[in-house]
Design a protein around this motif. Structure first.
Motif, PDB file in Angstrom:
ATOM      1  N   UNK A  85      46.846  27.397  40.789  1.00  0.00           N
ATOM      2  CA  UNK A  85      45.897  28.133  41.625  1.00  0.00           C
ATOM      3  C   UNK A  85      46.231  29.619  41.661  1.00  0.00           C
ATOM      4  N   UNK A  86      47.513  29.947  41.803  1.00  0.00           N
ATOM      5  CA  UNK A  86      47.922  31.355  41.808  1.00  0.00           C
ATOM      6  C   UNK A  86      47.521  32.000  40.484  1.00  0.00           C
ATOM      7  N   UNK A  87      47.782  31.325  39.392  1.00  0.00           N
ATOM      8  CA  UNK A  87      47.394  31.857  38.078  1.00  0.00           C
ATOM      9  C   UNK A  87      45.883  32.075  37.998  1.00  0.00           C
ATOM     10  N   UNK A  88      45.118  31.088  38.442  1.00  0.00           N
ATOM     11  CA  UNK A  88      43.658  31.223  38.421  1.00  0.00           C
ATOM     12  C   UNK A  88      43.185  32.367  39.313  1.00  0.00           C
ATOM     13  N   UNK A  89      43.741  32.467  40.507  1.00  0.00           N
ATOM     14  CA  UNK A  89      43.342  33.539  41.420  1.00  0.00           C
ATOM     15  C   UNK A  89      43.660  34.919  40.831  1.00  0.00           C
ATOM     16  N   UNK A  90      44.801  35.055  40.193  1.00  0.00           N
ATOM     17  CA  UNK A  90      45.183  36.350  39.609  1.00  0.00           C
ATOM     18  C   UNK A  90      44.267  36.698  38.435  1.00  0.00           C
ATOM     19  N   UNK A  91      44.056  35.748  37.546  1.00  0.00           N
ATOM     20  CA  UNK A  91      43.210  36.000  36.368  1.00  0.00           C
ATOM     21  C   UNK A  91      41.773  36.292  36.795  1.00  0.00           C
ATOM     22  N   UNK A  92      41.254  35.497  37.718  1.00  0.00           N
ATOM     23  CA  UNK A  92      39.876  35.714  38.171  1.00  0.00           C
ATOM     24  C   UNK A  92      39.733  37.029  38.929  1.00  0.00           C
ATOM     25  N   UNK A  93      40.756  37.399  39.696  1.00  0.00           N
ATOM     26  CA  UNK A  93      40.723  38.688  40.383  1.00  0.00           C
ATOM     27  C   UNK A  93      40.640  39.833  39.370  1.00  0.00           C
ATOM     28  N   UNK A  94      41.495  39.790  38.363  1.00  0.00           N
ATOM     29  CA  UNK A  94      41.495  40.849  37.352  1.00  0.00           C
ATOM     30  C   UNK A  94      40.142  40.906  36.650  1.00  0.00           C
ATOM     31  N   UNK A  95      39.622  39.756  36.274  1.00  0.00           N
ATOM     32  CA  UNK A  95      38.339  39.702  35.572  1.00  0.00           C
ATOM     33  C   UNK A  95      37.201  40.254  36.427  1.00  0.00           C
ATOM     34  N   UNK A  97      37.346  42.141  39.158  1.00  0.00           N
ATOM     35  CA  UNK A  97      37.514  43.549  39.519  1.00  0.00           C
ATOM     36  C   UNK A  97      37.113  44.469  38.364  1.00  0.00           C
ATOM     37  N   UNK A  98      37.461  44.100  37.151  1.00  0.00           N
ATOM     38  CA  UNK A  98      37.060  44.900  35.991  1.00  0.00           C
ATOM     39  C   UNK A  98      35.536  44.918  35.877  1.00  0.00           C
ATOM     40  N   UNK A  99      34.921  43.748  35.996  1.00  0.00           N
ATOM     41  CA  UNK A  99      33.456  43.678  35.905  1.00  0.00           C
ATOM     42  C   UNK A  99      32.814  44.469  37.039  1.00  0.00           C
ATOM     43  N   UNK A 100      33.323  44.316  38.262  1.00  0.00           N
ATOM     44  CA  UNK A 100      32.775  45.038  39.404  1.00  0.00           C
ATOM     45  C   UNK A 100      32.891  46.546  39.207  1.00  0.00           C
ATOM     46  N   UNK A 104      29.833  49.206  39.020  1.00  0.00           N
ATOM     47  CA  UNK A 104      29.704  50.321  39.968  1.00  0.00           C
ATOM     48  C   UNK A 104      29.508  51.642  39.225  1.00  0.00           C
ATOM     49  N   UNK A 105      30.279  51.838  38.163  1.00  0.00           N
ATOM     50  CA  UNK A 105      30.200  53.108  37.441  1.00  0.00           C
ATOM     51  C   UNK A 105      29.023  53.181  36.480  1.00  0.00           C
ATOM     52  N   UNK A 106      28.380  52.048  36.221  1.00  0.00           N
ATOM     53  CA  UNK A 106      27.261  52.077  35.277  1.00  0.00           C
ATOM     54  C   UNK A 106      25.911  51.847  35.950  1.00  0.00           C
ATOM     55  N   UNK A 107      25.892  51.839  37.292  1.00  0.00           N
ATOM     56  CA  UNK A 107      24.619  51.615  37.991  1.00  0.00           C
ATOM     57  C   UNK A 107      23.680  52.781  37.796  1.00  0.00           C
ATOM     58  N   UNK A 108      22.474  52.433  37.476  1.00  0.00           N
ATOM     59  CA  UNK A 108      21.411  53.446  37.360  1.00  0.00           C
ATOM     60  C   UNK A 108      20.187  52.872  38.034  1.00  0.00           C
ATOM     61  N   UNK A 109      19.775  53.448  39.125  1.00  0.00           N
ATOM     62  CA  UNK A 109      18.629  52.928  39.854  1.00  0.00           C
ATOM     63  C   UNK A 109      18.943  51.570  40.442  1.00  0.00           C
ATOM     64  N   UNK A 110      18.089  50.611  40.152  1.00  0.00           N
ATOM     65  CA  UNK A 110      18.295  49.263  40.685  1.00  0.00           C
ATOM     66  C   UNK A 110      18.747  48.287  39.602  1.00  0.00           C
ATOM     67  N   UNK A 121      30.368  39.076  45.651  1.00  0.00           N
ATOM     68  CA  UNK A 121      30.418  37.854  46.470  1.00  0.00           C
ATOM     69  C   UNK A 121      31.643  37.007  46.114  1.00  0.00           C
ATOM     70  N   UNK A 122      31.939  36.886  44.821  1.00  0.00           N
ATOM     71  CA  UNK A 122      33.115  36.125  44.406  1.00  0.00           C
ATOM     72  C   UNK A 122      34.413  36.808  44.847  1.00  0.00           C
ATOM     73  N   UNK A 123      34.384  38.117  44.980  1.00  0.00           N
ATOM     74  CA  UNK A 123      35.580  38.834  45.419  1.00  0.00           C
ATOM     75  C   UNK A 123      35.787  38.778  46.934  1.00  0.00           C
TER      76      UNK A 123
END
Length: 144
Positions: A85-95, A97-100, A104-110, A121-123
């Motif tokens: 579970x710790x491994x999954x939580x760490x890997x999913x957090x990294x994944x 956060x990178x996507x988020x 955030x930096x690529x948002x244009x309009x809606x 929501x997953x974070x």
């Protein structure tokens, strides 16, 4: 008696998860909370301090993860499950956060707002707990 203590511990941890949610406005910097409560498809994304937002998301994820890991321990009492579970939580957090961060930096309009909503929501929600408990339960039942 031990079973009763485990059940009480799980209930207390559930209450802690509810308190994290209930006091989210006071505990975490997240201008997207109000944004996604409204008609976000018609509104521009609010001004925000991205580094503070990322730190708030990380802190909330960390709190939810600690509580979730304790629940998993109380339910299964298995170090192997906690390690995985710790491994999954760490890997999913990294994944996530990178996507988020990229969103955030690529948002244009809606564009990408719905994707941003679900990644965030997953974070901020303990959704992995809702996935891991039944998964580990069925795995234990299958191996027994």
């Amino acid at each position: 008696m031990k079973r009763l203590l485990r059940i009480v511990g799980i209930i207390i941890c559930g209450i802690l998860l509810l308190l994290v949610r209930g006091f989210e406005d006071n505990l975490f910097y997240d201008p997207l909370l109000e944004f996604f409560k409204g008609d976000y498809t018609r509104m521009p994304i609010p001004e925000m301090d991205v580094s503070s937002l990322l730190m708030g998301l990380a802190f909330r994820y960390f709190l939810n993860t600690l509580i979730s890991l304790f629940i998993l321990w109380l339910v299964f009492l298995d170090r192997g499950i906690i390690k995985l579970s710790v491994l999954l939580y760490v890997v999913l957090f990294a994944l996530f956060m990178v996507v988020f961060t990229l969103l955030i930096y690529s948002l244009e309009g809606t564009d990408n707002l719905l994707v941003l909503f679900y990644v965030r929501r997953f974070l901020i929600q303990p959704l992995f707990l809702l996935i891991l408990v039944p998964a580990f339960y069925f795995q234990k039942q299958k191996s027994a």
